[in-house]
Write a protein that holds these residues in place. Structure first.
Motif, mmCIF file in Angstrom:
data_model
loop_
_atom_site.group_PDB
_atom_site.id
_atom_site.type_symbol
_atom_site.label_atom_id
_atom_site.label_comp_id
_atom_site.label_asym_id
_atom_site.label_seq_id
_atom_site.Cartn_x
_atom_site.Cartn_y
_atom_site.Cartn_z
ATOM 1 N N LEU A 190 0.815 -1.211 0.000
ATOM 2 C CA LEU A 190 0.000 0.000 0.000
ATOM 3 C C LEU A 190 0.850 1.263 0.000
ATOM 4 N N ARG A 191 1.937 1.248 0.761
ATOM 5 C CA ARG A 191 2.826 2.407 0.789
ATOM 6 C C ARG A 191 3.415 2.651 -0.594
ATOM 7 N N GLY A 192 3.807 1.590 -1.273
ATOM 8 C CA GLY A 192 4.331 1.725 -2.634
ATOM 9 C C GLY A 192 3.275 2.216 -3.603
ATOM 10 N N LEU A 193 2.048 1.711 -3.446
ATOM 11 C CA LEU A 193 0.962 2.145 -4.315
ATOM 12 C C LEU A 193 0.649 3.624 -4.119
ATOM 13 N N VAL A 194 0.631 4.065 -2.874
ATOM 14 C CA VAL A 194 0.381 5.485 -2.592
ATOM 15 C C VAL A 194 1.506 6.341 -3.148
ATOM 16 N N LEU A 195 2.741 5.868 -3.023
ATOM 17 C CA LEU A 195 3.875 6.614 -3.560
ATOM 18 C C LEU A 195 3.757 6.768 -5.069
ATOM 19 N N ILE A 196 3.470 5.683 -5.753
ATOM 20 C CA ILE A 196 3.351 5.710 -7.214
ATOM 21 C C ILE A 196 2.167 6.584 -7.623
ATOM 22 N N THR A 197 1.056 6.436 -6.921
ATOM 23 C CA THR A 197 -0.133 7.209 -7.261
ATOM 24 C C THR A 197 0.116 8.693 -7.057
ATOM 25 N N SER A 198 0.766 9.057 -5.964
ATOM 26 C CA SER A 198 1.019 10.473 -5.726
ATOM 27 C C SER A 198 2.001 11.025 -6.760
#
Length: 78
Positions: A45-53
């Protein structure tokens, strides 16, 4: 505090996961499964949020550049 929260959430997640997958495990195994799942899920999830942001920033930059080009064409490049 973070470690205690991780163990509590991991235990609950492990309990729910073992019930949903219909496997019978003892309490320590359930806790280990839940905590490991919480760690893996947290990293994903942290990686997904990073990529999304990052992608949202890119889209915002492109839209900002488009607006500036539009304003340039209307007011300056006559």
């Amino acid at each position: 505090m973070g470690l205690v929260f991780l163990v509590i959430v991991g235990t609950a997640a492990g309990f729910l996961a073992t019930r949903l997958m219909r496997i019978d495990t003892d309490v320590p195994t359930t806790i280990v499964i839940g905590v490991a799942g919480a760690l893996i899920g947290g990293f994903l999830l942290r990686g997904l949020v990073l990529i999304t942001s990052w992608l949202a920033g890119l889209v915002g930059a492109i839209l900002g550049a488009i607006v500036l080009i539009w304003l340039y064409k209307i007011y300056i490049a006559r």
